[in-house]
Write an enzyme that holds these catalytic residues in place. Sequence first.
Site, PDB file in Angstrom:
ATOM      1  N   GLU A 108       4.779  -4.731 -12.090  1.00 26.87           N
ATOM      2  CA  GLU A 108       5.087  -4.297 -10.913  1.00 26.87           C
ATOM      3  C   GLU A 108       5.219  -6.118  -9.301  1.00 26.87           C
ATOM      4  O   GLU A 108       4.164  -6.727 -10.611  1.00 26.87           O
ATOM      5  CB  GLU A 108       3.780  -4.126 -11.068  1.00 26.87           C
ATOM      6  N   GLY A 109       5.891  -5.429  -8.921  1.00 29.15           N
ATOM      7  CA  GLY A 109       5.504  -6.914  -7.881  1.00 29.15           C
ATOM      8  C   GLY A 109       3.992  -6.823  -6.751  1.00 29.15           C
ATOM      9  O   GLY A 109       3.785  -6.070  -7.343  1.00 29.15           O
ATOM     10  N   GLY A 156       1.723   2.462  -2.942  1.00 33.10           N
ATOM     11  CA  GLY A 156       1.953   3.291  -4.026  1.00 33.10           C
ATOM     12  C   GLY A 156       2.092   2.868  -5.698  1.00 33.10           C
ATOM     13  O   GLY A 156       2.394   3.269  -6.596  1.00 33.10           O
ATOM     14  N   LYS A 157       2.261   1.294  -5.474  1.00 33.34           N
ATOM     15  CA  LYS A 157       3.958   1.070  -6.626  1.00 33.34           C
ATOM     16  C   LYS A 157       2.263   1.231  -7.906  1.00 33.34           C
ATOM     17  O   LYS A 157       3.072   1.485  -8.717  1.00 33.34           O
ATOM     18  CB  LYS A 157       3.663  -0.587  -6.290  1.00 33.34           C
ATOM     19  N   SER A 158       0.973   0.317  -8.176  1.00 32.37           N
ATOM     20  CA  SER A 158       0.512   0.879  -9.670  1.00 32.37           C
ATOM     21  C   SER A 158       0.743   2.126  -9.935  1.00 32.37           C
ATOM     22  O   SER A 158       0.489   2.092 -11.105  1.00 32.37           O
ATOM     23  CB  SER A 158      -1.215   0.130  -8.958  1.00 32.37           C
ATOM     24  N   LYS A 214       1.893  -7.237 -13.681  1.00 32.15           N
ATOM     25  CA  LYS A 214       0.963  -7.531 -12.283  1.00 32.15           C
ATOM     26  C   LYS A 214       1.121  -8.880 -12.592  1.00 32.15           C
ATOM     27  O   LYS A 214       0.086  -9.761 -12.251  1.00 32.15           O
ATOM     28  CB  LYS A 214       0.445  -6.628 -11.465  1.00 32.15           C
ATOM     29  N   PRO A 264       2.654  14.196  -5.235  1.00 34.69           N
ATOM     30  CA  PRO A 264       1.482  14.187  -4.409  1.00 34.69           C
ATOM     31  C   PRO A 264       0.664  13.278  -4.753  1.00 34.69           C
ATOM     32  O   PRO A 264       0.264  12.950  -5.727  1.00 34.69           O
ATOM     33  CB  PRO A 264       1.494  15.627  -4.885  1.00 34.69           C
ATOM     34  N   GLU A 283       0.412  -1.515   0.241  1.00 32.66           N
ATOM     35  CA  GLU A 283      -0.356   0.578  -0.026  1.00 32.66           C
ATOM     36  C   GLU A 283       1.198   1.818   0.389  1.00 32.66           C
ATOM     37  O   GLU A 283       0.658   1.986   0.700  1.00 32.66           O
ATOM     38  CB  GLU A 283      -0.786   0.104   0.953  1.00 32.66           C
TER      39      GLU A 283
END
Length: 235
Positions: free
Chosen positions: A118-119, A16-18, A39, A208, A14
């Site tokens: 993406e992990g 913000g990787k995506s 992913k 941001p 949680e």
Amino acid sequence: MARRTYFVTGTDTEVGKSVVSAAILKKAADLSLRTVAMKPVASGCEQTPDGLKNEDALLLMEHMTEVLPYEQVNPIALEPAIAPHVAAKQAGRQLAAQRLVGLARGLMMKPAELMLIEGAGGWRVPLNERETYSRLPIELGIGVVMVVPLRLGCINHALLTAEAIRHDGLTVAGWVANRPDETVMSCEEETLDYLKAHMGAPCLGVLPWLPKLDIGKLASQLDIQPLVGKPHPVV
């Protein structure tokens, strides 16, 4: 085949990787680069008329330039919103690094200038009792992009993650500071200054928090030249 491929990891779940991955893809598209992303394993998928779908994988599909079937972007979709190895066990499935490597290499054959993988969670998230997700980028020998959330404890988590990545023989190609919620951390500028001085990798941008997600606006805050090289000349 994809000229440059990177694995996107976070210091935790949680973070913000995506969103960061989608912003990188959008920035690359703005630079006229062809992109693909995947992913490989996603938990927390929702049932749809077309099967299990994951909102993070759909976000990647929305912002990469090449059109791929969902199954190539997210080949292993798991319904429970829990750690992947536990979700797989509950679904009667077994995750294995070599299978993920094969799936990734297949997608790496697509013609594109940039590919992101993406992990899930952080660097040491388990795949099974013997392997962690980090085995995938290690086997592929690719650089890593780190997502660092701007919140209390992020310096320790970021430096430890970077240390683990390098210990595993890989390069931290860059990192992105992300504000995953509206909370503004105390001494944010001092934290950013310390990270920039000690991460040993380029900061690709500081994103941001937005009350309404706007990938284009986030992409405008990124400098991905360290990932893709010099921009293409305008013809």
